[in-house]
Design an enzyme around this catalytic site. Structure first.
Site, PDB file in Angstrom:
ATOM      1  N   GLY A 148       0.815  -1.209   0.000  1.00 48.34           N
ATOM      2  CA  GLY A 148       0.000   0.000   0.000  1.00 48.34           C
ATOM      3  C   GLY A 148       0.845   1.252   0.000  1.00 48.34           C
ATOM      4  O   GLY A 148       2.048   1.204   0.285  1.00 48.34           O
ATOM      5  N   PRO A 149       0.240   2.395  -0.321  1.00 48.05           N
ATOM      6  CA  PRO A 149       0.974   3.668  -0.315  1.00 48.05           C
ATOM      7  C   PRO A 149       1.510   3.987   1.071  1.00 48.05           C
ATOM      8  O   PRO A 149       1.034   3.437   2.078  1.00 48.05           O
ATOM      9  CB  PRO A 149      -0.090   4.696  -0.754  1.00 48.05           C
ATOM     10  CG  PRO A 149      -1.187   3.895  -1.370  1.00 48.05           C
ATOM     11  CD  PRO A 149      -1.170   2.561  -0.698  1.00 48.05           C
ATOM     12  N   THR A 154      -0.505   4.288   5.008  1.00 43.42           N
ATOM     13  CA  THR A 154      -1.827   3.657   5.033  1.00 43.42           C
ATOM     14  C   THR A 154      -1.975   2.635   6.153  1.00 43.42           C
ATOM     15  O   THR A 154      -3.053   2.052   6.297  1.00 43.42           O
ATOM     16  CB  THR A 154      -2.116   2.981   3.679  1.00 43.42           C
ATOM     17  OG1 THR A 154      -0.995   2.183   3.291  1.00 43.42           O
ATOM     18  CG2 THR A 154      -2.384   4.018   2.602  1.00 43.42           C
ATOM     19  N   GLY A 155      -0.937   2.358   6.907  1.00 45.74           N
ATOM     20  CA  GLY A 155      -1.078   1.512   8.094  1.00 45.74           C
ATOM     21  C   GLY A 155      -0.483   0.139   7.977  1.00 45.74           C
ATOM     22  O   GLY A 155      -0.882  -0.773   8.714  1.00 45.74           O
ATOM     23  N   THR A 210       2.733  -0.932   8.673  1.00 39.82           N
ATOM     24  CA  THR A 210       3.506  -1.250   9.882  1.00 39.82           C
ATOM     25  C   THR A 210       2.602  -1.271  11.112  1.00 39.82           C
ATOM     26  O   THR A 210       2.835  -2.055  12.042  1.00 39.82           O
ATOM     27  CB  THR A 210       4.636  -0.221  10.062  1.00 39.82           C
ATOM     28  OG1 THR A 210       5.407  -0.151   8.864  1.00 39.82           O
ATOM     29  CG2 THR A 210       5.543  -0.613  11.205  1.00 39.82           C
ATOM     30  N   GLU A 256      -5.063  34.162  -8.754  1.00 39.64           N
ATOM     31  CA  GLU A 256      -5.883  33.256  -7.942  1.00 39.64           C
ATOM     32  C   GLU A 256      -7.367  33.426  -8.251  1.00 39.64           C
ATOM     33  O   GLU A 256      -8.125  32.449  -8.226  1.00 39.64           O
ATOM     34  CB  GLU A 256      -5.619  33.495  -6.451  1.00 39.64           C
ATOM     35  CG  GLU A 256      -4.181  33.242  -6.010  1.00 39.64           C
ATOM     36  CD  GLU A 256      -3.694  31.840  -6.336  1.00 39.64           C
ATOM     37  OE1 GLU A 256      -4.528  30.921  -6.419  1.00 39.64           O
ATOM     38  OE2 GLU A 256      -2.482  31.666  -6.529  1.00 39.64           O
ATOM     39  N   ASP A 298       1.449  25.377 -11.847  1.00 41.89           N
ATOM     40  CA  ASP A 298       0.286  25.034 -12.667  1.00 41.89           C
ATOM     41  C   ASP A 298       0.714  24.359 -13.960  1.00 41.89           C
ATOM     42  O   ASP A 298       0.128  23.356 -14.378  1.00 41.89           O
ATOM     43  CB  ASP A 298      -0.519  26.301 -12.991  1.00 41.89           C
ATOM     44  CG  ASP A 298      -0.997  27.006 -11.735  1.00 41.89           C
ATOM     45  OD1 ASP A 298      -1.239  26.315 -10.730  1.00 41.89           O
ATOM     46  OD2 ASP A 298      -1.117  28.248 -11.757  1.00 41.89           O
TER      47      ASP A 298
END
Length: 642
Positions: A238-239, A242-243, A245, A463, A537
């Site tokens: 996973g990225p 993401t949990g 470990t 902006e 941009d």
């Protein structure tokens, strides 16, 4: 009867004894200092002019020793002890005795010139005043044997240290003799992790698969009575954040079996064969404590595909031999029952196919960025230790953080608490979370940054251009805030509330290009010129346009062809010809130019709204969604299709 101290108390007693190593060092330093000539009385260094002018002229020289035809050592007559000029060199530094000399030294240069000068001076002296000159040859035996002593002494010290670290000298621990030993950390009942599955939120499917491993170890008969076999290995992909470990820590806290934890990089060393030896030692220890679990974090450090890019990067025999040993231990000729391997990586595309096959890693668990409900559950976990205001709602926070990982959410909660503490608040409020989110996404505010009025006007129109185009295009995420306050590296920003999509069509991608180019289009329309403020941009637009043409097959000229390489392998040549590459470049330019022209047309039609919004930004610096609705109308009513 003499009282015997308690065994536990003995451990608290300080270590006694004298470190003889320091004694050796002191003895050597003393010998070196004693061997230095003039250690107690150091002669003063002068030149011939000073010697002739201040010493010879006073007839104060008792004798001169010419050492090795290079240095003249001058001895002063003791009768000059009260002379102000000679007081410093004759007065004793230690004790009461006068300095025996030499009192002065100087380089004589050429021995012939020195003798001639002395002879000329001696002619002016009487017989009683003539100077006694002695020529001596002097050598220092200690300096001659020092180059032989130092290497031997260093070798003895190194051997002593190695012996202490390996147990040869009564000690233990890591050393070059222990390189082949595993460095894994062992968690058992006494020191197991305090994290459980209750601390893991938003990963229900992954937790269920991991729980099966733990349940099998606790009660294997539930599965084995039906003939089932527990997977030998489980890899979590996973990225970052993401949990992966965190799941492994929960397994270590829940499992009632020994848990070995280490990183993939701990196998690889500069010495060939060390990694393979550590793999053997790790599995040997795990088998001795079976049933057990081995967790290898960042396994891509050792499990990278063999032979990939060997010509470019050079083959790594040590890493490949370590991988071969790992493959053999996991599923080789020998038995490996009772040991389950748990691994985590965010680069599964780089792993060797032999490592990922069934029989080694039978189960692959893929983690993705959490959705709304999962983010809500994660927020609830991280909000528990915080003292928060009642207005703080996990639903609101989850809605504001699409695309955020569990680690990002934890960082937001911690940053909000820090901001509240900095403001001397009793509780963490909703605004603190909003400020924390903005700080993490765009950086801290830099109101002290000096910006000229002309530049500030350009930033405001830039902006405002992003906001107007985004508001008018229905396929672009709605803007919720526009700011010209500098944050991090940016001079201004338009904030959006992204909607969660699994798929995007051509119109959505094209509208996103238009919105990204709205800032530059606004500059050209308003000032008739463009600035470098659109760098970020343009970078995003270029990458997205190439993705549309070369990866997603959105271009009619290229057709339904994708040059995306999901395996991660790179070759020496592009997967298309030079002619196709030129077509891709041309189509990307056309796509970007069309999007730019569309953005300009939208802004020209709404030039008054653009000016109103820019002027409001110059006045307030921050414009919220409510202000945008007043200027541009309700978004659902004004959004147009292309």
């Amino acid at each position: 009867m003499e009282k015997v101290p308690n065994k536990d108390n003995l451990q608290l007693l300080p270590e006694r004894g004298f470190r003889f190593g320091w004694l050796y060092i002191l003895i050597i330093i003393s010998l070196i200092l004693l061997s230095i000539p003039g250690f107690y009385f150091s002669p003063k260094e002068i030149n011939w002019q000073e010697f002739e002018k201040n010493i010879l002229s006073r007839h104060a020289v008792e004798k001169i020793d010419v050492v090795n035809n290079e240095i003249a050592e001058v001895y002063i007559k003791k009768i000059f002890v009260n002379d102000v000029y000679f007081k410093d060199v004759l007065q004793p530094k230690f004790g009461k005795e006068l300095n025996p000399g030499p009192h002065y030294i100087f380089n004589i240069g050429s021995i012939e010139i020195f003798e001639r000068k002395i002879e000329e001076v001696q002619k002016t002296f009487s017989e009683n005043e003539k100077i006694n000159i002695t020529y001596v040859k002097r050598t220092n035996i200690f300096y001659e044997i020092l180059p032989w002593i130092i290497p031997i002494f260093l070798i003895l010290i190194m051997f002593k240290l190695f012996a202490q670290n390996t147990g040869l000298g009564g000690g233990g621990g890591a050393s070059i003799f222990n390189f082949g030993r595993s460095t894994a950390t062992l968690f058992e009942k006494e020191n197991k992790s305090n994290i459980t599955f209750n601390d893991v939120a938003g990963l229900e499917e992954a937790k269920q698969e991991i729980k099966e491993i733990v349940d099998f170890l606790k009660d294997p008969t539930t599965y084995t009575k039906l003939g089932a076999k527990i997977p030998k290995g489980v890899i979590i992909v996973g990225p970052p954040g993401t949990g992966k470990t965190l799941l492994a820590k929960a397994v270590a806290g829940e499992a009632q079996v020994p848990f070995f934890s280490l990183s993939g990089s701990e196998f690889v060393e500069m010495f060939v064969g060390v990694g393979a030896s550590r793999v053997r030692d790790l599995f040997k220890k795990a088998k001795e404590k079976a049933p057990s679990i081995i967790f290898i974090d960042e396994i891509d450090a050792v499990g990278r595909s063999r032979g990939r890019n060997a010509f470019l990067t050079g083959a790594n025999d040590e890493r490949e031999s370590t991988l071969n040993q790992l493959l053999t231990e996991m599923d080789g000729f020998g038995t490996n029952s009772g040991v389950i391997v748990l691994a985590a990586t965010n680069r599964a595309d780089m792993l060797d196919s032999a490592l990922l096959r069934p029989g080694r890693f039978d189960r692959h668990i893929y983690l993705e960025l959490p959705n709304f409900n999962e983010r809500k559950a994660i927020f609830k976990v991280h909000l528990k230790p915080l003292i928060i205001e009642n207005a703080v709602d996990s639903d609101f926070l989850a809605a504001q953080t699409p695309g955020f990982s569990g680690a990002d959410i934890a960082n937001i909660c911690n940053e909000a608490a820090l901001i509240a503490a900095r403001r001397k608040k009793e509780k963490v409020e909703k605004q603190d979370f909003i400020d924390a989110l903005e700080r993490i996404v765009a950086g801290a505010e830099k109101k002290s940054k000096i910006i000229s009025p002309d530049e500030k006007k350009i930033i405001a129109y830039h902006e405002a251009g992003h906001a107007v185009v985004s508001w008018l295009l229905k396929n672009v995420d709605p803007p919720v805030k526009v700011s010209i306050v500098p944050r991090g590296k940016s001079l201004g920003a338009a904030w959006y509330l992204p909607e969660e999509h699994q798929l995007r069509n051509t119109s959505q991608f094209t509208d996103m290009l238009c919105a990204a180019l709205g800032g530059r289009a606004s500059e050209e329309i308003t000032f008739g010129d463009i600035t470098s403020g659109a760098l970020d941009d343009l970078e995003k637009v270029t990458k997205q346009a190439y993705t549309m043409v070369a990866f997603y097959g959105f271009n009619k000229k290229i057709g339904n062809i994708s040059y995306y390489n999901s395996s991660g392998e790179t070759g020496f040549q592009k997967p298309y010809s030079e002619e196709t590459g030129k077509i891709i470049d041309d189509e990307v330019r056309i796509l970007v130019e069309n999007a730019y022209q569309q953005a300009k047309q939208l802004l020209l039609k709404n030039k008054d709204s653009l000016k109103t919004l820019a002027e409001l930004l110059l006045q307030k610096e921050v414009v919220l969604k409510e202000d945008l609705e007043k200027i541009l109308g309700k978004r659902s009513e004004v959004a147009i299709a292309k």
